[in-house]
Design a protein around this motif. Sequence first.
Motif, PDB file in Angstrom:
ATOM      1  N   TYR A  31       0.847  -1.198   0.000  1.00  8.03           N
ATOM      2  CA  TYR A  31       0.000   0.000   0.000  1.00  8.03           C
ATOM      3  C   TYR A  31       0.881   1.245   0.000  1.00  8.03           C
ATOM      4  O   TYR A  31       1.102   1.876   1.034  1.00  8.03           O
ATOM      5  N   TYR A  32       1.371   1.585  -1.152  1.00  7.38           N
ATOM      6  CA  TYR A  32       2.190   2.775  -1.251  1.00  7.38           C
ATOM      7  C   TYR A  32       1.704   3.646  -2.399  1.00  7.38           C
ATOM      8  O   TYR A  32       0.990   3.193  -3.290  1.00  7.38           O
ATOM      9  N   ALA A  33       2.071   4.892  -2.353  1.00  6.48           N
ATOM     10  CA  ALA A  33       1.735   5.830  -3.417  1.00  6.48           C
ATOM     11  C   ALA A  33       2.998   6.297  -4.112  1.00  6.48           C
ATOM     12  O   ALA A  33       4.041   6.477  -3.470  1.00  6.48           O
ATOM     13  N   TRP A  52      -2.100   5.565  -6.050  1.00  3.74           N
ATOM     14  CA  TRP A  52      -1.980   4.453  -5.127  1.00  3.74           C
ATOM     15  C   TRP A  52      -1.690   3.221  -5.972  1.00  3.74           C
ATOM     16  O   TRP A  52      -2.513   2.819  -6.793  1.00  3.74           O
ATOM     17  N   SER A  54      -1.524   0.036  -5.392  1.00  4.32           N
ATOM     18  CA  SER A  54      -2.286  -1.205  -5.199  1.00  4.32           C
ATOM     19  C   SER A  54      -3.594  -1.228  -5.978  1.00  4.32           C
ATOM     20  O   SER A  54      -4.057  -2.286  -6.397  1.00  4.32           O
ATOM     21  N   GLY A 101       1.600   3.738   2.672  1.00  7.54           N
ATOM     22  CA  GLY A 101       0.219   3.961   3.083  1.00  7.54           C
ATOM     23  C   GLY A 101      -0.302   2.718   3.780  1.00  7.54           C
ATOM     24  O   GLY A 101       0.485   1.921   4.297  1.00  7.54           O
ATOM     25  N   TYR A 103      -4.169   0.014   3.878  1.00 12.79           N
ATOM     26  CA  TYR A 103      -5.338  -0.364   3.078  1.00 12.79           C
ATOM     27  C   TYR A 103      -6.401   0.726   3.108  1.00 12.79           C
ATOM     28  O   TYR A 103      -6.970   1.092   2.075  1.00 12.79           O
ATOM     29  N   SER A 105      -6.200   4.038   3.742  1.00 11.25           N
ATOM     30  CA  SER A 105      -5.824   5.259   3.018  1.00 11.25           C
ATOM     31  C   SER A 105      -5.905   5.048   1.522  1.00 11.25           C
ATOM     32  O   SER A 105      -6.453   5.878   0.787  1.00 11.25           O
ATOM     33  N   SER A 106      -5.346   3.937   1.065  1.00 10.12           N
ATOM     34  CA  SER A 106      -5.308   3.697  -0.372  1.00 10.12           C
ATOM     35  C   SER A 106      -6.703   3.489  -0.950  1.00 10.12           C
ATOM     36  O   SER A 106      -6.929   3.745  -2.124  1.00 10.12           O
ATOM     37  N   SER A 107      -7.635   3.014  -0.105  1.00 12.51           N
ATOM     38  CA  SER A 107      -8.982   2.718  -0.594  1.00 12.51           C
ATOM     39  C   SER A 107      -9.901   3.928  -0.546  1.00 12.51           C
ATOM     40  O   SER A 107     -10.808   4.050  -1.382  1.00 12.51           O
ATOM     41  N   CYS A 111      -4.563  10.114  -3.076  1.00 10.10           N
ATOM     42  CA  CYS A 111      -3.128  10.180  -2.807  1.00 10.10           C
ATOM     43  C   CYS A 111      -2.719  11.648  -2.760  1.00 10.10           C
ATOM     44  O   CYS A 111      -3.298  12.502  -3.424  1.00 10.10           O
TER      45      CYS A 111
END
Length: 131
Positions: A31-33, A52, A54, A101, A103, A105-107, A111
Amino acid sequence: QLQLVVSGGNLVQPGGSLRLSCAASGFTSPYYAIGWFRQAPGKEREGVSCMWYSNSRTNYTDSVKGRFTISRGNAKNTVYLQMNSLKPEDTAVYYCAARDGDYSSSSYLPCALGASRYDSWGQGTQVTVSS
């Protein structure tokens, strides 16, 4: 250790296109941006676009919407910035950066386009738009 390698900068005429690449390695979480930033002489570093990784959710600054596209490459942990209809004011050194990040935040969150939110940076590549 996180590493980012940027390539693709060049001299291009107004109205032309370029594609920048950012190859990342060393991530410990999915989970990274990835963010693209630019800095023109005498100006602050500006967030251009981010993703993001993912789930490919993206964000753009207003000045590039409809002209720039951030996307995942076929190679693992590669992100592209396709820049079309380039203008002289797009001239800058372009950087890619990464931030961890989770799960949630990414969802549910966009970003970030703020440079201070990013921990790891690649080297810059010069983009010059001029006739």
